[in-house]
Design a protein around this motif. Structure first.
Motif, mmCIF file in Angstrom:
data_model
loop_
_atom_site.group_PDB
_atom_site.id
_atom_site.type_symbol
_atom_site.label_atom_id
_atom_site.label_comp_id
_atom_site.label_asym_id
_atom_site.label_seq_id
_atom_site.Cartn_x
_atom_site.Cartn_y
_atom_site.Cartn_z
ATOM 1 N N MET A 1 48.880 60.093 6.986
ATOM 2 C CA MET A 1 50.068 59.761 7.768
ATOM 3 C C MET A 1 50.484 60.938 8.645
ATOM 4 N N ARG A 2 50.385 62.146 8.148
ATOM 5 C CA ARG A 2 50.725 63.325 8.946
ATOM 6 C C ARG A 2 49.862 63.396 10.200
ATOM 7 N N SER A 3 48.549 63.208 10.031
ATOM 8 C CA SER A 3 47.654 63.263 11.189
ATOM 9 C C SER A 3 47.966 62.155 12.189
ATOM 10 N N SER A 4 48.244 60.961 11.686
ATOM 11 C CA SER A 4 48.546 59.840 12.580
ATOM 12 C C SER A 4 49.848 60.062 13.334
ATOM 13 N N VAL A 5 50.853 60.617 12.659
ATOM 14 C CA VAL A 5 52.146 60.866 13.306
ATOM 15 C C VAL A 5 52.009 61.943 14.374
ATOM 16 N N ILE A 6 51.268 63.003 14.084
ATOM 17 C CA ILE A 6 51.058 64.063 15.077
ATOM 18 C C ILE A 6 50.391 63.496 16.324
ATOM 19 N N SER A 7 49.419 62.618 16.132
ATOM 20 C CA SER A 7 48.735 62.013 17.275
ATOM 21 C C SER A 7 49.653 61.069 18.042
ATOM 22 N N ALA A 8 50.471 60.294 17.335
ATOM 23 C CA ALA A 8 51.306 59.289 17.991
ATOM 24 C C ALA A 8 52.512 59.897 18.697
ATOM 25 N N LYS A 9 53.084 60.965 18.161
ATOM 26 C CA LYS A 9 54.315 61.503 18.738
ATOM 27 C C LYS A 9 54.080 62.175 20.085
ATOM 28 N N ASN A 10 52.825 62.462 20.424
ATOM 29 C CA ASN A 10 52.515 63.066 21.720
ATOM 30 C C ASN A 10 52.161 62.041 22.792
ATOM 31 N N GLN A 11 52.294 60.763 22.465
ATOM 32 C CA GLN A 11 51.978 59.714 23.433
ATOM 33 C C GLN A 11 53.115 59.534 24.432
ATOM 34 N N ASP A 12 52.789 58.916 25.563
ATOM 35 C CA ASP A 12 53.764 58.762 26.645
ATOM 36 C C ASP A 12 54.925 57.861 26.255
ATOM 37 N N TYR A 13 54.661 56.808 25.476
ATOM 38 C CA TYR A 13 55.750 55.890 25.136
ATOM 39 C C TYR A 13 56.799 56.568 24.263
ATOM 40 N N VAL A 14 56.385 57.550 23.446
ATOM 41 C CA VAL A 14 57.352 58.298 22.645
ATOM 42 C C VAL A 14 58.180 59.219 23.535
ATOM 43 N N ALA A 15 57.517 59.867 24.478
ATOM 44 C CA ALA A 15 58.246 60.729 25.420
ATOM 45 C C ALA A 15 59.233 59.923 26.245
ATOM 46 N N ALA A 16 58.847 58.707 26.666
ATOM 47 C CA ALA A 16 59.756 57.860 27.443
ATOM 48 C C ALA A 16 60.955 57.438 26.606
ATOM 49 N N ALA A 17 60.725 57.077 25.338
ATOM 50 C CA ALA A 17 61.839 56.695 24.464
ATOM 51 C C ALA A 17 62.771 57.867 24.210
ATOM 52 N N ARG A 18 62.204 59.081 24.105
ATOM 53 C CA ARG A 18 63.043 60.267 23.901
ATOM 54 C C ARG A 18 63.894 60.550 25.138
ATOM 55 N N MET A 19 63.333 60.355 26.319
ATOM 56 C CA MET A 19 64.090 60.567 27.558
ATOM 57 C C MET A 19 65.216 59.553 27.724
ATOM 58 N N LEU A 20 65.034 58.365 27.144
ATOM 59 C CA LEU A 20 66.073 57.339 27.215
ATOM 60 C C LEU A 20 67.151 57.534 26.158
ATOM 61 N N GLY A 21 67.026 58.569 25.337
ATOM 62 C CA GLY A 21 68.082 58.902 24.383
ATOM 63 C C GLY A 21 67.842 58.466 22.959
ATOM 64 N N ALA A 22 66.639 58.035 22.619
ATOM 65 C CA ALA A 22 66.354 57.616 21.254
ATOM 66 C C ALA A 22 66.404 58.808 20.307
ATOM 67 N N GLY A 23 67.034 58.624 19.156
ATOM 68 C CA GLY A 23 67.121 59.680 18.167
ATOM 69 C C GLY A 23 65.870 59.777 17.322
ATOM 70 N N SER A 24 65.856 60.741 16.409
ATOM 71 C CA SER A 24 64.665 60.966 15.586
ATOM 72 C C SER A 24 64.346 59.770 14.704
ATOM 73 N N GLY A 25 65.392 59.179 14.116
ATOM 74 C CA GLY A 25 65.157 58.030 13.252
ATOM 75 C C GLY A 25 64.535 56.865 13.993
ATOM 76 N N ARG A 26 65.060 56.563 15.175
ATOM 77 C CA ARG A 26 64.513 55.461 15.967
ATOM 78 C C ARG A 26 63.099 55.772 16.449
ATOM 79 N N LEU A 27 62.862 57.010 16.836
ATOM 80 C CA LEU A 27 61.526 57.377 17.285
ATOM 81 C C LEU A 27 60.500 57.235 16.158
ATOM 82 N N MET A 28 60.867 57.687 14.964
ATOM 83 C CA MET A 28 59.914 57.673 13.865
ATOM 84 C C MET A 28 59.608 56.261 13.386
ATOM 85 N N PHE A 29 60.654 55.456 13.190
ATOM 86 C CA PHE A 29 60.448 54.162 12.544
ATOM 87 C C PHE A 29 60.287 52.994 13.517
#
Length: 312
Positions: free
Chosen positions: A193-221
């Motif tokens: 799970m650690r390896s998968s999360v590291i790979s997924a959190k660097n994707q563009d859709y995560v960066a876009a959600a973070r720019m729109l104001g999503a918090g850590s909980g929403r980003l993770m789950f």
């Protein structure tokens, strides 16, 4: 009519063998899940393992569908009798129906494996998500914890912990085995799970959600977990089979289930001293145990291969 118009209106065969019409659009691309399912549909190992898993789960949930005999109805007058019409696997040294005990033994073995895997999955999910997402000192601290658990011999620790938790002779040992396996087998899932999360959190859709104001909980789950869970689920499928085998091992060694509980491990343990007189009470629980463990491991391997893009 001009030549251009004639060519335009002509029916040109497509790759599926039919004519191309103006309404036909481009083929819709399949997702990773769609590609994986196409691979699984053509994989006979997946179907064989799936059929065995469904059969074992049905046997554990509804044993009366497979036998009407009472596994606890024993009579010494039938001791070591061979197979017959009423008992196709014969009787053990206590005069119990081996077939009935083998069928009913699936319930405890599967339930222990399932509950232990759920505990392992919850711990591995929390630790893996935290280490992969936050990184830094959180990753360093939890990663060292994973290394410490990995450095402990699993079977030796399980024997000590299970014996300590089930010291009461009246206790069947069910909860002790579940807890023991759950807290000792989560490390592999956490690393995946650690390896998968590291790979997924660097994707563009995560960066876009973070720019729109999503918090850590929403980003993770909401964004990371759905795209990182596939390898984790595969590991849990394989772990379920491993936990079933480990439960039987602990029970065989006398620190797992005990008392009047019915399980494959107990039947193998009680039949071992009498194997020279008759091997049937030892063979059939062993065969069912081996087939069940193999089915879960084969199922997990097939799903892993289907979802692994490096194997395409």
């Amino acid at each position: 009519m001009s030549n251009v118009e004639s060519v335009t209106q002509a029916e040109v065969p497509n790759t599926a063998g039919g004519p191309v019409s103006p309404d036909d659009g481009p083929e819709k691309p399949r997702s990773l899940t769609g590609d994986a399912w196409e691979d699984l549909r053509r994989n006979w190992i997946f179907w064989a393992a799936a059929v065995l898993v469904v059969l074992v789960v049905t046997m554990a949930a509804f044993p009366s569908l497979f036998t009407s005999a009472n596994p606890e109805a024993c009579a010494l007058s039938r001791q070591h009798q061979g197979p017959s019409g009423s008992a196709i696997f014969g009787y053990n040294f206590q005069g119990c129906d081996v077939y009935a005990r083998t069928i009913y033994g699936a319930r405890n073995s599967v339930l222990i494996g399932l509950f232990a895997t759920i505990i392992s999955g919850v711990i591995g999910l929390i630790v893996g998500m935290a280490t992969g997402y936050f990184g830094g000192w959180v990753d360093a601290l939890l990663a060292r914890g994973i290394d410490i658990v990995l450095g402990i011999p699993t079977l030796l620790a399980a024997i000590v912990l299970a014996r300590r938790l089930s010291a009461d002779p009246q206790d069947s040992g069910f909860l002790a085995v579940v807890f023991t396996l759950g807290v000792l087998t989560w490390t592999t899932g956490a690393r995946i799970m650690r390896s998968s999360v590291i790979s997924a959190k660097n994707q563009d859709y995560v960066a876009a959600a973070r720019m729109l104001g999503a918090g850590s909980g929403r980003l993770m789950f909401r964004h990371i977990l759905p795209n990182a869970a596939a390898p984790f689920v595969v590991v849990l499928t394989i772990l379920l089979g491993v936990n079933i085998a480990t439960e039987a091992t602990l029970t065989f060694l006398g620190v797992g289930l005990k008392g009047d509980a019915i399980s494959w491990g107990i039947d193998i343990s009680t039949a071992a001293p009498y194997v020279r007189e008759t091997a049937t009470p030892l063979v059939w629980p062993s065969v069912f145990l081996a087939m069940t463990v193999l089915a879960f491991i084969m199922l997990g391997d097939a799903i892993r291969d289907a979802f692994d893009p490096r194997l395409r």
